[in-house]
Design an enzyme around this catalytic site. Sequence first.
Site, PDB file in Angstrom:
ATOM      1  N   VAL A  39       4.040  -0.772   4.206  1.00  0.00           N
ATOM      2  CA  VAL A  39       2.683  -1.128   4.619  1.00  0.00           C
ATOM      3  C   VAL A  39       2.042  -2.015   3.553  1.00  0.00           C
ATOM      4  O   VAL A  39       2.112  -1.714   2.360  1.00  0.00           O
ATOM      5  CB  VAL A  39       1.823   0.146   4.802  1.00  0.00           C
ATOM      6  CG1 VAL A  39       0.467  -0.225   5.376  1.00  0.00           C
ATOM      7  CG2 VAL A  39       2.527   1.139   5.701  1.00  0.00           C
ATOM      8  N   ASP A  63       6.270  13.812  13.789  1.00  0.00           N
ATOM      9  CA  ASP A  63       6.365  13.728  12.335  1.00  0.00           C
ATOM     10  C   ASP A  63       5.010  13.992  11.684  1.00  0.00           C
ATOM     11  O   ASP A  63       4.545  13.236  10.836  1.00  0.00           O
ATOM     12  CB  ASP A  63       6.917  12.345  11.932  1.00  0.00           C
ATOM     13  CG  ASP A  63       7.491  12.350  10.513  1.00  0.00           C
ATOM     14  OD1 ASP A  63       7.699  13.452   9.965  1.00  0.00           O
ATOM     15  OD2 ASP A  63       7.709  11.267   9.956  1.00  0.00           O
ATOM     16  N   GLY A  88       8.721   1.987   7.656  1.00  0.00           N
ATOM     17  CA  GLY A  88       8.671   0.665   7.051  1.00  0.00           C
ATOM     18  C   GLY A  88       7.620   0.607   5.964  1.00  0.00           C
ATOM     19  O   GLY A  88       7.018   1.622   5.603  1.00  0.00           O
ATOM     20  N   LEU A 102       0.829  -1.213   0.000  1.00  0.00           N
ATOM     21  CA  LEU A 102       0.000   0.000   0.000  1.00  0.00           C
ATOM     22  C   LEU A 102       0.861   1.259   0.000  1.00  0.00           C
ATOM     23  O   LEU A 102       0.444   2.308  -0.473  1.00  0.00           O
ATOM     24  CB  LEU A 102      -0.897   0.025   1.240  1.00  0.00           C
ATOM     25  CG  LEU A 102      -1.938  -1.084   1.370  1.00  0.00           C
ATOM     26  CD1 LEU A 102      -2.722  -0.912   2.663  1.00  0.00           C
ATOM     27  CD2 LEU A 102      -2.885  -1.069   0.176  1.00  0.00           C
ATOM     28  N   GLY A 103       2.030   1.159   0.583  1.00  0.00           N
ATOM     29  CA  GLY A 103       2.868   2.355   0.621  1.00  0.00           C
ATOM     30  C   GLY A 103       4.105   2.128   1.451  1.00  0.00           C
ATOM     31  O   GLY A 103       4.293   1.062   2.039  1.00  0.00           O
ATOM     32  N   LYS A 127       1.845  -2.989   8.918  1.00  0.00           N
ATOM     33  CA  LYS A 127       3.084  -2.213   8.781  1.00  0.00           C
ATOM     34  C   LYS A 127       4.253  -3.033   9.280  1.00  0.00           C
ATOM     35  O   LYS A 127       4.264  -3.464  10.432  1.00  0.00           O
ATOM     36  CB  LYS A 127       2.957  -0.900   9.561  1.00  0.00           C
ATOM     37  CG  LYS A 127       4.250  -0.125   9.615  1.00  0.00           C
ATOM     38  CD  LYS A 127       4.044   1.312  10.026  1.00  0.00           C
ATOM     39  CE  LYS A 127       3.450   2.131   8.902  1.00  0.00           C
ATOM     40  NZ  LYS A 127       3.606   3.547   9.029  1.00  0.00           N
ATOM     41  N   GLY A 168       6.553   4.202   4.310  1.00  0.00           N
ATOM     42  CA  GLY A 168       6.749   5.385   5.140  1.00  0.00           C
ATOM     43  C   GLY A 168       8.132   5.367   5.743  1.00  0.00           C
ATOM     44  O   GLY A 168       8.952   4.517   5.411  1.00  0.00           O
ATOM     45  N   ALA A 169       8.336   6.308   6.642  1.00  0.00           N
ATOM     46  CA  ALA A 169       9.646   6.423   7.267  1.00  0.00           C
ATOM     47  C   ALA A 169       9.970   5.193   8.101  1.00  0.00           C
ATOM     48  O   ALA A 169      11.110   4.849   8.311  1.00  0.00           O
ATOM     49  CB  ALA A 169       9.693   7.667   8.138  1.00  0.00           C
TER      50      ALA A 169
END
Length: 775
Positions: free
Chosen positions: A501, A613, A499, A493-494, A518, A496-497
């Site tokens: 997902v 963040d 890890g 799905l994506g 995640k 991020g900083a």
Amino acid sequence: MATKFFVLFLPFLFCSFVHSSIELGSSIVAGTNSSWRSSSGDYAFGFYHLRSGRYLVGIWFDKIPNKTLVWSANRDKPVEIGSTVNLTQSGQFVVQPVNDVLFSIHDGTNTTSAVMLDDGNFVLRDSLSNYLWKSFDSPTDTLLLGQTMQVGQKLFSNTEGSVDYSTGQYSLEIQQSDGNILLKAYRYTDSAYWWSDTAGNEGVRIIFNNTTAALYAVNRTNQIIHNLATADIGAIEDNYHRVLVNDQGNFQKLIYPKKNGSEWIAMWNAVTKPCTVTALCGVYGFCDTTGSDTKNYTCECLPGYTPFDPTAPSKGCYLSQAKNLCAANSSAPDNTVEVKEVQDADIPSKGFFFFDLQGIDNTDLENCKRELRDDCLSMAAVFNGSTCIKKRFPIINAIRLTPDTSNHVMLIKVPLVDNEKDSSLVVLTVALILCSLLAVLFAATAIYHHPFCLYLIHKRTPPKPKPKPMDINLKAFSFQQLREATNGFKDKLGRGAYGTVYGGILNLEGQQVEVAVKQLEQVEDQGEKEFVTEVQVIALTHHKNLVGLLGFCNEQNHRLLVYEKMENGTLSNFLFGEGGKPSWESRVRIVLEIARGLLYLHEECDQQIIHCDIKPQNVLLDSSYTAKISDFGLAKLLMKDKTRTNADARGTMGYMAPEWLKNAPVTSKVDIYSFGVMLLEIIFCRRHIELHQIEEGTNGDDMILIDWVLCLAKENTLRNTVIHDPEVESDFKRFERMTMVGLWCINPNPTLRPSMKMVVHMLEGNIEVGVPPIN
Ligand SMILES: *[C@@H]1O[C@H](CO)[C@@H](O)[C@H](O)[C@H]1NC(C)=O
Ligand SMILES: *[C@@H]1O[C@H](CO)[C@@H](O)[C@H](O)[C@H]1NC(C)=O
Ligand SMILES: *[C@@H]1O[C@H](CO)[C@@H](O)[C@H](O)[C@H]1NC(C)=O
Ligand SMILES: *[C@@H]1O[C@H](CO)[C@@H](O)[C@H](O)[C@H]1NC(C)=O
Ligand SMILES: *[C@@H]1O[C@H](CO)[C@@H](O)[C@H](O)[C@H]1NC(C)=O
Ligand SMILES: *[C@@H]1O[C@H](CO)[C@@H](O)[C@H](O)[C@H]1NC(C)=O
Ligand SMILES: *[C@@H]1O[C@H](CO)[C@@H](O)[C@H](O)[C@H]1NC(C)=O
Ligand SMILES: *[C@@H]1O[C@H](CO)[C@@H](O)[C@H](O)[C@H]1NC(C)=O
Ligand SMILES: *[C@@H]1O[C@H](CO)[C@@H](O)[C@H](O)[C@H]1NC(C)=O
Ligand SMILES: *[C@@H]1O[C@H](CO)[C@@H](O)[C@H](O)[C@H]1NC(C)=O
Ligand SMILES: *[C@@H]1O[C@H](CO)[C@@H](O)[C@H](O)[C@H]1NC(C)=O
């Protein structure tokens, strides 16, 4: 014969020095002792060595043992040893810092030479000896003999005398609109604490006359309209002269005897009573004068407040027992606050039009105290014998009055220490979060050895008793279970900083639930126990504007978190993605939703969580486009990182509060800053940084969103930006209010940023939004 010969040739030799100019292709390297000196040797241009070990490109008095700095090109960005300043063959005048990007002092193409003149002016010349650039045209905090200052130029004080030359908090300017000369604490909404009374003039300039050493202001026809410092008695060549806005906010003329001088002597001071200087003792400080001696002052804290830095009380104070007195259901104020009296003290409101709350006439001291106690938005008041004036916080100019001339009483409201419960604003629980984040973001810089960080490591709190696991409706999954649920981690799905997902479907209590899994990549190699502890803290949060945690996996070296799936992706994608600009209504709603989620994290959940963040990539939208904050509480699990690139760090850079970079206490106000940047992104529908120029003819000043918005607010041209958007234009009042809230949130001074509670109140329109400090 020999003597005659010498005498005859001396002028010739001397001349060759006077005209010695700096050729194209010349350079100076920081750390070598070379500099470009004026013919008399009074001034030198080169790298000025700071106590910090770094260097400023600057001009200084070279014959004074302490080498007084009078100008610098990079006061806020000192460079390392080995950096160079070059007058390139193509005529540019540039600084090449070690390990950083080149910046130019002058970008011209016609330069043929440069020279350090004998009056302290460093100039670049073309082939006809016309000056193309002068250091006199871009003063920092000092004027020298022969220098003039005009409308549009400003002097900014240093942060701290000869210790820190970066831009401080005071400025001197000639007001464009009316020709008045003002001294002010420009970061606050300070209209001025000293002025020349020259309003009503045009083309005003300040002249530091090089034949008399007098300092005065003239109008367009060069007539003197105001005398500042008088002419010197005696020969002006006997002394060195300078005019300075100093770090205590004074504007002064100083001399240093050339022969037997040992220090700079002030010949004239604009301000004669130091305590009238705004914010001289910092936020929540108290400027005290000893008896009738108004020239001497000491800085203290308001009663109940603690200094940020006990060795430097002028840096301001804070409330160690800070409480949200406006919280719903907070118990009766009588038991939670105390009102302290300070005799013969005042919080003058002249010039601070937005700091006064309403005044109550014909009242008495007791009533004034009661009014203050019952008003959760006010922290101080002044009673002058008949009128009670409540003050808005922050308090930046509390002063002692001479006893016999007043009957003023200053009242300060202080929350009582509550021994039973932990104070609500405990900062230490987040110590580790901040520390690891700092380490990651600035691994490449000296901030790695940040004193604040070390301090926090030593101060790590003893573990609090944790809630029992059975209180929490949190499932522990096996790695195998999650592998199956995500179909072998196929549906990404994506990223991020923290890890990657993956999407998946889990069977929870007999129901098929869509989840987002995640996989944490950089979890610190801490024990299993700590991981579970942190996960439990996250799991204890329940709010409709936070992404819910359903479970976790903690097997061998696998660390995974299972969240409810948010169908509509990130806010970032929603705002800047292909779907076009979302409606104004939905953007307004999303701002409020995020604000409420953050308020919960800061002030309403059991253990305060600072997100660290906040950005549109970390806000997700569910099936009904309700905004939910994600990734909170994770900063603590982050490890000093080897893989994260600089580019990643820069991605978050635009949202980072300035105190990350400074040796300043870091609190939940870092989230407020990031929220402010994001709020502006949402309502302007623009990224915090655009990689291309937006408006024509603006030199690209509009590329940084917050600078652009500050500029719009300053020039009062906000409305122009919404002319093409009827939806927003018809709701302009709200748009303007939200912009003001955003500007409050991004105040460089964390203590001036509102709390999340205040932000929500302001956004909802429950309380008035003052004009934020704009400069
Ligand atoms: C610069 O001057 C100082 C003092 O005069 C001296 O200690 C130092 O060695 C010099 N450095 C260089 C690189 O010449
Ligand atoms: C500046 O000068 C130094 C030394 O002469 C040289 O090594 C460096 O490449 C120059 N930098 C630029 C940008 O011209
Ligand atoms: C540079 O010199 C040329 C020729 O003398 C002139 O036309 C041009 O305007 C100059 N540029 C600047 C920036 O002074
Ligand atoms: C004083 O300044 C003027 C220009 O402002 C200059 O022409 C003159 O040479 C200067 N005189 C001295 C003594 O420096
Ligand atoms: C400086 O003062 C002298 C004497 O008053 C005057 O003649 C001269 O014009 C002044 N210089 C400037 C630059 O105003
Ligand atoms: C400058 O000031 C003088 C004296 O105050 C006044 O007579 C003159 O009209 C002023 N000039 C301008 C252009 O305002
Ligand atoms: C410097 O010397 C002069 C006489 O040469 C004397 O009048 C003056 O007081 C001395 N100043 C200081 C600061 O010693
Ligand atoms: C000069 O520098 C020394 C050492 O940093 C300091 O002790 C002294 O006070 C300074 N003198 C002046 C006049 O600033
Ligand atoms: C100011 O007070 C300090 C100590 O409180 C004293 O040493 C100093 O002489 C005083 N300065 C003046 C100008 O009275
Ligand atoms: C505050 O009190 C009201 C009524 O007494 C109650 O309904 C509400 O849940 C309370 N809110 C909180 C956050 O405790
Ligand atoms: C107190 O302040 C009010 C409002 O500024 C003023 O009208 C009143 O005269 C003051 N009273 C005294 C005793 O100074």
